[in-house]
Scaffold this motif. Structure first.
Motif, mmCIF file in Angstrom:
data_model
loop_
_atom_site.group_PDB
_atom_site.id
_atom_site.type_symbol
_atom_site.label_atom_id
_atom_site.label_comp_id
_atom_site.label_asym_id
_atom_site.label_seq_id
_atom_site.Cartn_x
_atom_site.Cartn_y
_atom_site.Cartn_z
ATOM 1 N N ILE A 24 11.326 -7.401 5.759
ATOM 2 C CA ILE A 24 11.236 -6.608 6.975
ATOM 3 C C ILE A 24 9.855 -6.801 7.599
ATOM 4 C CG2 ILE A 24 12.915 -4.879 6.243
ATOM 5 C CD1 ILE A 24 10.517 -3.040 5.598
ATOM 6 N N PRO A 25 9.792 -6.888 8.901
ATOM 7 C CA PRO A 25 8.476 -7.007 9.534
ATOM 8 C C PRO A 25 7.787 -5.641 9.524
ATOM 9 C CG PRO A 25 10.186 -6.992 11.191
ATOM 10 C CD PRO A 25 10.875 -6.990 9.856
ATOM 11 N N VAL A 26 6.507 -5.633 9.279
ATOM 12 C CA VAL A 26 5.721 -4.406 9.316
ATOM 13 C C VAL A 26 4.667 -4.594 10.396
ATOM 14 C CG1 VAL A 26 4.158 -2.914 8.022
ATOM 15 C CG2 VAL A 26 6.114 -3.966 6.876
ATOM 16 N N TYR A 27 4.629 -3.667 11.336
ATOM 17 C CA TYR A 27 3.696 -3.769 12.451
ATOM 18 C C TYR A 27 2.605 -2.722 12.298
ATOM 19 C CZ TYR A 27 7.512 -6.508 14.308
ATOM 20 O OH TYR A 27 8.487 -7.448 14.459
ATOM 21 N N SER A 37 -8.397 -6.857 9.405
ATOM 22 C CA SER A 37 -8.602 -8.292 9.623
ATOM 23 C C SER A 37 -10.073 -8.646 9.460
ATOM 24 C CB SER A 37 -8.118 -8.702 11.007
ATOM 25 O OG SER A 37 -6.733 -8.641 11.095
ATOM 26 N N LYS A 38 -10.923 -7.821 10.038
ATOM 27 C CA LYS A 38 -12.362 -8.052 9.929
ATOM 28 C C LYS A 38 -12.811 -7.916 8.471
ATOM 29 C CE LYS A 38 -15.024 -6.280 13.127
ATOM 30 N NZ LYS A 38 -15.824 -5.317 13.913
ATOM 31 N N LEU A 39 -12.307 -6.904 7.781
ATOM 32 C CA LEU A 39 -12.654 -6.690 6.380
ATOM 33 C C LEU A 39 -12.155 -7.841 5.499
ATOM 34 C CD1 LEU A 39 -14.026 -4.638 4.514
ATOM 35 C CD2 LEU A 39 -11.800 -3.530 4.245
ATOM 36 N N ALA A 40 -10.947 -8.305 5.757
ATOM 37 C CA ALA A 40 -10.385 -9.423 4.987
ATOM 38 C C ALA A 40 -11.219 -10.689 5.192
ATOM 39 C CB ALA A 40 -8.934 -9.659 5.388
ATOM 40 N N LYS A 41 -11.660 -10.892 6.413
ATOM 41 C CA LYS A 41 -12.487 -12.066 6.708
ATOM 42 C C LYS A 41 -13.811 -11.997 5.938
ATOM 43 C CE LYS A 41 -12.947 -14.865 10.684
ATOM 44 N NZ LYS A 41 -12.936 -14.948 12.130
ATOM 45 N N LYS A 42 -14.420 -10.787 5.904
ATOM 46 C CA LYS A 42 -15.671 -10.607 5.163
ATOM 47 C C LYS A 42 -15.477 -10.874 3.677
ATOM 48 C CE LYS A 42 -18.169 -7.158 7.875
ATOM 49 N NZ LYS A 42 -18.643 -5.765 7.876
ATOM 50 N N HIS A 49 -2.635 -10.230 1.881
ATOM 51 C CA HIS A 49 -3.053 -9.917 0.511
ATOM 52 C C HIS A 49 -3.790 -8.579 0.463
ATOM 53 C CE1 HIS A 49 -5.735 -10.148 -3.023
ATOM 54 N NE2 HIS A 49 -4.618 -10.574 -3.592
ATOM 55 N N MET A 50 -4.677 -8.354 1.422
ATOM 56 C CA MET A 50 -5.457 -7.115 1.434
ATOM 57 C C MET A 50 -4.556 -5.891 1.608
ATOM 58 S SD MET A 50 -8.715 -6.015 3.667
ATOM 59 C CE MET A 50 -9.796 -6.740 2.448
ATOM 60 N N ILE A 51 -3.635 -5.945 2.553
ATOM 61 C CA ILE A 51 -2.747 -4.805 2.808
ATOM 62 C C ILE A 51 -1.845 -4.560 1.598
ATOM 63 C CG2 ILE A 51 -0.874 -3.942 4.263
ATOM 64 C CD1 ILE A 51 -3.633 -3.895 5.621
ATOM 65 N N ASN A 52 -1.308 -5.622 0.993
ATOM 66 C CA ASN A 52 -0.472 -5.453 -0.197
ATOM 67 C C ASN A 52 -1.253 -4.828 -1.342
ATOM 68 O OD1 ASN A 52 2.234 -6.237 0.361
ATOM 69 N ND2 ASN A 52 1.525 -8.341 0.550
ATOM 70 N N PHE A 56 -0.259 -1.298 -3.079
ATOM 71 C CA PHE A 56 0.011 -1.194 -4.512
ATOM 72 C C PHE A 56 -0.845 -0.099 -5.142
ATOM 73 C CE2 PHE A 56 2.016 -5.500 -4.606
ATOM 74 C CZ PHE A 56 3.169 -5.115 -5.251
ATOM 75 N N LYS A 57 -2.102 0.009 -4.725
ATOM 76 C CA LYS A 57 -2.968 1.068 -5.248
ATOM 77 C C LYS A 57 -2.446 2.445 -4.838
ATOM 78 C CE LYS A 57 -7.114 -1.725 -5.618
ATOM 79 N NZ LYS A 57 -8.455 -1.986 -5.123
ATOM 80 N N ASP A 58 -2.025 2.571 -3.587
ATOM 81 C CA ASP A 58 -1.442 3.842 -3.131
ATOM 82 C C ASP A 58 -0.177 4.168 -3.915
ATOM 83 O OD1 ASP A 58 -3.428 4.342 -1.311
ATOM 84 O OD2 ASP A 58 -2.252 3.764 0.454
ATOM 85 N N LYS A 59 0.636 3.174 -4.181
ATOM 86 C CA LYS A 59 1.864 3.363 -4.959
ATOM 87 C C LYS A 59 1.534 3.896 -6.349
ATOM 88 C CE LYS A 59 5.590 0.580 -6.886
ATOM 89 N NZ LYS A 59 5.175 0.170 -8.202
ATOM 90 N N GLU A 60 0.533 3.306 -6.991
ATOM 91 C CA GLU A 60 0.114 3.757 -8.317
ATOM 92 C C GLU A 60 -0.351 5.215 -8.284
ATOM 93 O OE1 GLU A 60 -2.823 0.949 -9.562
ATOM 94 O OE2 GLU A 60 -1.340 -0.612 -9.970
#
Length: 67
Positions: A24-27, A37-42, A49-52, A56-60
């Motif tokens: 499913i697309p997530v917007y 995006s800026k944080l992932a680039k840094k 990967h960053m959002i997943n 996963f941490k929130d799920k835990e």
């Protein structure tokens, strides 16, 4: 569009695959997307990967709170 289409030579289920998996697309809100995006680039990683990882941490945390 044509007024009528000829399906007399059609094959039912030709492209059906019972094991097909659809993602499913997530917007994200533009502000949230820009921030991560800026944080992932840094951090030299990609946004997906960053959002997943965060989800996963929130799920835990949710699973720990419910147990």
């Amino acid at each position: 569009m044509k007024k009528e289409y000829d399906f007399s030579n059609g094959v039912r289920g030709k492209f059906y695959n019972k094991d097909a998996k659809f993602n499913i697309p997530v917007y994200l809100d533009p502000e949230v997307e820009a921030f991560f995006s800026k944080l992932a680039k840094k951090q030299n990683t990609n946004l997906n990967h960053m959002i997943n990882t965060l989800l996963f941490k929130d799920k835990e945390l949710i699973e720990l709170a419910n147990s």
